[in-house]
Enzyme design. Structure first.
Site, PDB file in Angstrom:
ATOM      1  N   GLY A  34       0.807  -1.210   0.000  1.00  0.00           N
ATOM      2  CA  GLY A  34       0.000   0.000   0.000  1.00  0.00           C
ATOM      3  C   GLY A  34       0.840   1.259   0.000  1.00  0.00           C
ATOM      4  N   ALA A  99      -9.035   0.124   5.321  1.00  0.00           N
ATOM      5  CA  ALA A  99      -7.821  -0.008   4.514  1.00  0.00           C
ATOM      6  C   ALA A  99      -7.058  -1.253   4.944  1.00  0.00           C
ATOM      7  CB  ALA A  99      -6.943   1.236   4.695  1.00  0.00           C
ATOM      8  N   GLY A 101      -3.183  -3.232   4.462  1.00  0.00           N
ATOM      9  CA  GLY A 101      -1.796  -3.183   4.024  1.00  0.00           C
ATOM     10  C   GLY A 101      -1.043  -4.253   4.773  1.00  0.00           C
ATOM     11  N   CYS A 130      -4.015   5.761   0.263  1.00  0.00           N
ATOM     12  CA  CYS A 130      -3.643   4.522  -0.429  1.00  0.00           C
ATOM     13  C   CYS A 130      -3.298   4.751  -1.900  1.00  0.00           C
ATOM     14  CB  CYS A 130      -4.737   3.465  -0.286  1.00  0.00           C
ATOM     15  SG  CYS A 130      -5.138   3.112   1.446  1.00  0.00           S
TER      16      CYS A 130
END
Length: 192
Positions: A34, A99, A101, A130
């Site tokens: 990311g 999100a 990552g 991102c």
């Protein structure tokens, strides 16, 4: 994990001085997938530590399972039309609500997800979250009008992960207080 102070994280220190000046937030260079992301109060951040090889999971399957658990939470608990799209993460329409990552080393996962429960979304105004320029961010509070504290979301989130992964959760400090203290020390000292 509930971040207590605002911070940004990315693989490269692209604009840390500007972000500190504009927002007062910390900036951390990290090793995970990311681009620049935000962590702060009002988010529920989870960094599952799993041995993918032992679980016979590939990285893409692991990421999909994280997304599926978060989607399950958003749909079952909050009635949101959450889903995925061509970008990693969990979305409500064109707005990212969670999100992801991850970094995998020697088949062991690091990093994970950040679910926006009720963060100050203005921190996202200072970055391209991102690296995605044509979509926005949202939160459970914004989508539902409910200002539930992060702690109240945790049991439902664990139940969602249990339903996707078919397991039972234990708090690390219940399993091994000494190991939990060591992990906390590593996180504070940045050696994790």
């Amino acid at each position: 994990m509930r971040p207590s102070t605002p911070s940004y994280a990315a693989k490269r220190p692209t604009s840390c001085a500007r972000l500190r000046r504009e927002t007062g937030a910390e900036y951390y260079e990290i090793q995970r997938g990311g681009q620049t992301t935000y962590h702060g109060p009002g988010q529920l951040v989870g960094y599952p530590i799993l041995a993918l090889k032992e679980l016979q999971l590939g990285v893409r399957c692991y990421v999909n399972s994280l997304e599926n658990a978060l989607i399950h939470l958003c749909r079952a608990q909050y009635g949101l039309a959450a889903g995925t799209n061509e970008h990693t993460g969990v979305w409500v329409g064109t707005n990212k609500i969670a999100a992801l990552g991850v970094h995998v080393s020697r088949s062991v996962t690091q990093h994970g997800f950040a679910l926006n429960v009720d963060p100050d979304l203005r921190y996202y105004d200072h970055i391209v979250p991102c690296g995605i320029t044509d979509m926005g961010v949202t939160s459970l509070a914004k989508e539902t009008g409910n200002l539930a504290p992060v702690d109240e979301v945790v049991p439902s989130l664990l139940a969602s992960f249990a339903s996707v992964w078919g397991n039972q959760w234990m708090r690390l400090e219940e399993l091994s207080p000494e190991w939990n203290a060591r992990v906390e020390e590593m996180l504070v000292n940045g050696s994790a």
